[in-house]
Write a protein that holds these residues in place. Structure first.
Motif, PDB file in Angstrom:
ATOM      1  N   VAL A  12     -13.836   7.979   2.446  1.00 54.74           N
ATOM      2  CA  VAL A  12     -14.023   7.050   1.347  1.00 54.74           C
ATOM      3  C   VAL A  12     -15.357   6.356   1.558  1.00 54.74           C
ATOM      4  CG1 VAL A  12     -13.076   5.048   0.186  1.00 54.74           C
ATOM      5  CG2 VAL A  12     -11.549   6.696   1.244  1.00 54.74           C
TER       6      VAL A  12
ATOM      7  N   GLU B 260     -10.030   0.378  10.365  1.00 53.82           N
ATOM      8  CA  GLU B 260     -10.048  -0.228   9.037  1.00 53.82           C
ATOM      9  C   GLU B 260      -9.574  -1.681   9.061  1.00 53.82           C
ATOM     10  OE1 GLU B 260      -9.476   3.471   5.927  1.00 53.82           O
ATOM     11  OE2 GLU B 260      -7.800   2.132   6.310  1.00 53.82           O
TER      12      GLU B 260
ATOM     13  N   GLN C 168     -18.337   3.666   1.694  1.00 55.03           N
ATOM     14  CA  GLN C 168     -18.248   2.265   2.083  1.00 55.03           C
ATOM     15  C   GLN C 168     -18.089   1.327   0.885  1.00 55.03           C
ATOM     16  OE1 GLN C 168     -17.822   1.816   5.284  1.00 55.03           O
ATOM     17  NE2 GLN C 168     -17.285  -0.277   4.780  1.00 55.03           N
TER      18      GLN C 168
ATOM     19  N   GLN D 250      -6.790   3.631  10.984  1.00 51.08           N
ATOM     20  CA  GLN D 250      -6.273   2.358  10.501  1.00 51.08           C
ATOM     21  C   GLN D 250      -6.634   1.214  11.440  1.00 51.08           C
ATOM     22  OE1 GLN D 250      -2.242   3.592   9.917  1.00 51.08           O
ATOM     23  NE2 GLN D 250      -2.867   4.950   8.271  1.00 51.08           N
TER      24      GLN D 250
ATOM     25  N   TRP E 131     -16.585  10.311  -4.195  1.00 50.78           N
ATOM     26  CA  TRP E 131     -15.125  10.144  -4.117  1.00 50.78           C
ATOM     27  C   TRP E 131     -14.465  10.043  -5.500  1.00 50.78           C
ATOM     28  CZ3 TRP E 131     -11.118   6.904  -5.261  1.00 50.78           C
ATOM     29  CH2 TRP E 131      -9.918   7.180  -4.593  1.00 50.78           C
TER      30      TRP E 131
ATOM     31  N   PHE F  96     -10.139  -0.525   0.282  1.00 47.43           N
ATOM     32  CA  PHE F  96      -9.589   0.673  -0.340  1.00 47.43           C
ATOM     33  C   PHE F  96      -8.095   0.533  -0.611  1.00 47.43           C
ATOM     34  CE2 PHE F  96      -7.823   5.000  -0.171  1.00 47.43           C
ATOM     35  CZ  PHE F  96      -8.481   5.512  -1.265  1.00 47.43           C
ATOM     36  N   ARG F  97      -7.435  -0.242   0.256  1.00 46.61           N
ATOM     37  CA  ARG F  97      -5.996  -0.420   0.057  1.00 46.61           C
ATOM     38  C   ARG F  97      -5.723  -1.264  -1.192  1.00 46.61           C
ATOM     39  NH1 ARG F  97      -2.645  -0.186   5.322  1.00 46.61           N
ATOM     40  NH2 ARG F  97      -3.679   1.563   6.300  1.00 46.61           N
TER      41      ARG F  97
ATOM     42  N   ASN G 264     -14.612   0.851   0.076  1.00 47.52           N
ATOM     43  CA  ASN G 264     -13.740   0.376   1.149  1.00 47.52           C
ATOM     44  C   ASN G 264     -14.368  -0.761   1.936  1.00 47.52           C
ATOM     45  OD1 ASN G 264     -11.558   0.239   2.790  1.00 47.52           O
ATOM     46  ND2 ASN G 264     -12.070   2.010   4.047  1.00 47.52           N
TER      47      ASN G 264
ATOM     48  N   PRO H 291      -8.577  -3.892   4.441  1.00 48.26           N
ATOM     49  CA  PRO H 291      -9.455  -2.862   3.888  1.00 48.26           C
ATOM     50  C   PRO H 291      -9.433  -2.835   2.359  1.00 48.26           C
ATOM     51  CG  PRO H 291      -7.980  -1.950   5.547  1.00 48.26           C
ATOM     52  CD  PRO H 291      -7.546  -3.358   5.316  1.00 48.26           C
TER      53      PRO H 291
ATOM     54  N   THR I 187       0.844  -1.198   0.000  1.00 47.35           N
ATOM     55  CA  THR I 187       0.000   0.000   0.000  1.00 47.35           C
ATOM     56  C   THR I 187       0.882   1.251   0.000  1.00 47.35           C
ATOM     57  OG1 THR I 187      -1.399  -1.252   1.491  1.00 47.35           O
ATOM     58  CG2 THR I 187      -2.021   1.009   1.069  1.00 47.35           C
TER      59      THR I 187
ATOM     60  N   SER J  62      -6.944  10.184   1.417  1.00 46.96           N
ATOM     61  CA  SER J  62      -8.000   9.262   1.833  1.00 46.96           C
ATOM     62  C   SER J  62      -7.430   8.154   2.708  1.00 46.96           C
ATOM     63  CB  SER J  62      -8.656   8.608   0.612  1.00 46.96           C
ATOM     64  OG  SER J  62      -8.908   9.561  -0.372  1.00 46.96           O
ATOM     65  N   TYR J  63      -6.250   7.709   2.326  1.00 40.35           N
ATOM     66  CA  TYR J  63      -5.679   6.562   3.042  1.00 40.35           C
ATOM     67  C   TYR J  63      -4.996   7.033   4.322  1.00 40.35           C
ATOM     68  CZ  TYR J  63      -1.098   4.042   3.339  1.00 40.35           C
ATOM     69  OH  TYR J  63       0.073   3.467   3.732  1.00 40.35           O
TER      70      TYR J  63
END
Lengths: 286, 450
Positions: free
Chosen positions: A122, B257, A124, B254, A61, A140-141, A127, A138, A14, A209-210
């Motif tokens: 982000v 997440e 749902q 995190q 997004w 999104f990663r 993600n 996750p 990531t 975002s991350y």
């Protein structure tokens, strides 16, 4: 324990994704134009902030990603056309100009956006927790990794499969001859600079975002992107891929096993490369 | 190519120096005639804060609190005009000293205040040691400013890192019956002090172990590898994130997440869930505990008046950092009032500050310890909750009154212990010096709002 290592590797990937999107833009502009855009970190930040505003206003997004990227690309175009183009070929004015730009952008960000850490929400559906091989990670990663692979492939196609790319690569090797051959090198410079700005803007939205965006964050980002291109070799796409993967893994494993020293660890490959192979892992001796 | 590279590296270095030297302009109202000596009937207060960088949220909140107090007084005290000169140190200790020097030598300030982070406060307090100018740290909480590094010109009307955390650790161990906590912290003086307080309280209350892992503040934005390294199978009752600001936003986000909030309880130090950064955190952390000297739902006339005024002026709710700044600035103004504006004798000014009546402080009654010039006041145990409009806030659940910076310990015994760091206190409670574990409990937990 095995699971932990899988997570660490995924985390490293990531990190690598964001480092690559950042570094590839910078390395591209440097390879061709020989100008290190020290405003790259500021481009990243501004792209992220613009994306944040879009998400806040519309909740959309993907739109934020597009707006963040395109707005910075436009800014890059204006900057290249009106300012950078005027001092072309003179190292010091070029670099100082990008420094000035970065200062102006960070101050603008301070005026218009919160002085606190903000983060892009982000949705749902982008993600979801994804379970693969018994490991929940996750979504999104994964999406970020996919986006950066897509960018890498697109860049490769542009550079190696199109006439534009051939001209760019030729320009990297010998720009005088290229312009002597009747190719409009100025136009190519603009295109490459805009591409580089676009990538910085996209990285800003992804990174915002991350992780998060905060005032002053642009210098950290600039440092990281410089490390990526110094290790990978300036101007090398493959170098940017390899060095961002190496650095991403070092950051991830460093944080797990020696968190106190994690920040210093990423400079070790840079020091080694500078000492043993100054042109970078995949850079060409010029 | 090599030459090019060297050029770049040089330029980057010059840039970073330039950036830090120029700072970020236009953060504060322009100083009034910087180089001129104070006009007759004018008192200059210098305020150093980190308006940019990792803790910019706290710096901003601090500024808003201080300005509110000044505006309520119409920038007047003791019949004199008060001039506030603000400087941004970008959370950099060297910058903090450079800016203090500028305030002292060029602006010729009469009083210095501000400071957000622990290291920043220590650096400024050390520089100001022989300047004969009162120093009033606002949010900076390293205990040594009012302990081992104390000098008579310091007045801290706010807190130390250990003050709230000792109560918190003791509460978790005695009321929740927790035995083992896994701590992930930012590696510098303030979290060390918060962690130290936590570990002392936790061990004294019957806890067994606080395993600690540290990483430098702001060095990473991706904590997921540290989170993945949390040993879930070793019987830890909770994870304590000992950090604040941008780092806390990243960490907590995190943590959620990766789904860890479903596997183990998350608790925070005083800053972890503080506003405004709390607004960036996911709602999944509802129920997370943390201690502080304020709680967002305090329902006293003093707090409500302050909250309303703050909202009216800045359009948002106050946080602890803004309350601390407001209250510190009010102490300064009241002391100047008490002296009728004659602040030529700085020792008398400090004495006047110590005598200021702080029983009407928004966060609850505060008194000042005459020996170390540190605050004694309420500590609240809080729980992250969701308001009706969907925003998160820190809801008070327990109150402990009159907590001093030494907690329940005898000051002499306390000062004989090593300074809190990343290797002290010991991680296992059995390695603690017995005199620290044996201190009699003086905390009385009162239900919040009673």
């Amino acid at each position: 324990m095995e699971l932990k290592f899988t997570i660490l590797i995924l985390n490293g990937l990531t990190q690598a994704a964001i480092l690559f999107v950042l570094g590839s833009g910078l390395t591209l502009a440097f390879g061709l134009m020989r100008v290190v855009n020290l405003g790259h970190g500021a481009f990243y930040m501004l792209g992220g902030y613009l994306g944040w505003s879009v998400v806040k206003a519309t909740g959309n997004w993907p739109l934020a990603l597009i707006v963040g990227g395109l707005a910075i690309a436009l800014l890059g175009l204006l900057f290249e056309k009106t300012m950078l183009g005027r001092v072309r070929g003179r190292d010091l004015p070029e670099t100082l100009l990008t420094v000035a730009l970065s200062m102006i952008i960070s101050d603008i960000c301070l005026i218009f956006w919160a002085r606190t850490a903000i983060t892009l929400n982000v949705p749902q559906y982008l993600n979801p927790p994804i379970t693969l091989l018994g490991l929940t990670y996750p979504g999104f990663r994964y999406l970020m990794m996919a986006i950066s692979i897509f960018i890498a492939v697109s860049l490769w196609v542009i550079l190696y499969k199109t006439n534009l790319g051939r001209a760019v690569r030729a320009g990297v090797d010998d720009r005088e001859t290229v312009s002597a051959l009747g190719i409009n090198i100025n136009k190519i410079y603009s295109i490459v600079f805009v591409l580089s700005a676009l990538l910085a803007g996209l990285a800003g939205v992804l990174g915002g975002s991350y992780l998060q965006l905060s005032p002053g964050g642009d210098t950290t980002i600039l440092t990281l992107s410089l490390v990526v291109i110094i290790v990978g070799g300036m101007g090398s796409l493959l170098g940017a891929v390899v060095s961002s993967i190496i650095l991403g893994q070092i950051m991830s494993f460093g944080l797990a096993f020696a968190p106190q020293y994690s920040y210093f660890l990423i400079f070790i490959p840079m020091a080694l490369v500078l000492a043993l192979r100054p042109q970078g892992l995949f850079g060409r001796q010029i | 190519m090599m030459k090019k590279l060297l050029l770049i590296v040089t330029i980057v270095m010059i840039t970073s120096m330039l950036l830090s030297a120029c700072g970020v302009p236009a953060v504060a109202p322009a100083p009034a005639e910087p180089a001129a000596p104070a006009a007759v009937g004018e008192i200059k207060i210098g305020m150093i804060s980190a308006f940019t960088g990792l803790f910019s949220g706290f710096g901003e909140m601090q500024k808003q609190g201080a300005v509110l107090a000044l505006e309520e007084a119409n920038y007047m005290a003791g019949g004199k005009k008060i001039v506030l000169i603000m400087e941004d140190d970008q959370l950099d200790n060297e910058q903090a000293i450079t800016k203090s020097k500028k305030l002292v030598e060029q602006d010729k300030i009469d009083i210095l205040t501000g400071m957000v982070s622990g290291d920043e406060g220590l650096a400024v307090a050390d520089y100001m040691k022989d300047k004969n100018i009162p120093v009033i740290p606002m949010y900076s909480a390293s205990e040594d400013i009012t302990m081992r590094e104390f000098h008579p010109m310091i007045v801290r009307t706010t807190w130390t890192g250990a003050q709230s955390m000792d109560v918190f650790g003791y509460w978790l161990a005695t009321q929740k019956g927790w035995k083992k906590v896994y701590q992930i912290g930012e590696d510098y003086s303030y979290p060390w002090n918060q962690g130290g307080g936590f570990m002392r309280g936790f061990c004294r209350g019957g806890g067994e172990e606080v395993t600690s892992v540290w990483s430098p503040p702001g060095s990473t934005s991706d904590f997921s590898s540290m989170i993945a390294s949390i040993p879930l199978d070793q019987g830890y009752d909770a994870v304590l994130y000992n950090g604040g600001g941008g780092d806390a936003v990243n960490f907590v986000k995190q943590f959620v997440e990766l789904g860890y909030h479903k596997k183990i309880a998350l608790i925070g130090q005083s800053n972890t869930f503080e506003k405004p950064d709390l607004d960036a955190l996911p709602a999944d952390i509802v129920g997370a505990y943390s201690p502080h000297h304020t709680a967002d739902d305090l329902n006293t006339p003093e707090w409500n008046t302050f909250k309303e005024a703050f909202n009216k002026r800045w359009g948002r709710n106050p946080s602890a950092a803004s309350e601390f700044a407001y209250s510190s600035m009010r102490v300064i103004l009241r002391a100047i009032d008490a002296l009728n504006g004659d602040i030529s004798d700085k020792t008398a000014l400090v004495d006047a500050m110590l005598k200021v009546d702080m029983t009407d402080d928004p966060r609850g009654p505060v008194s000042l310890d005459p020996k170390f010039h540190a605050a004694i006041g309420n500590v609240y145990i809080r729980e992250v909750s969701k308001a009706e409009d969907g925003t998160l806030y820190n809801k008070g659940i327990w109150t402990v009154k009159n907590v001093s910076q030494f907690g329940p310990y005898d000051p002499d015994t306390y000062l004989k212990q090593p300074i809190d760091g990343n290797t002290y206190p010991p991680q296992k409670c059995s390695d603690f010096p017995p005199e620290m574990l044996e201190a009699a409990n003086i905390y009385e937990f009162v239900e919040f709002g009673k």
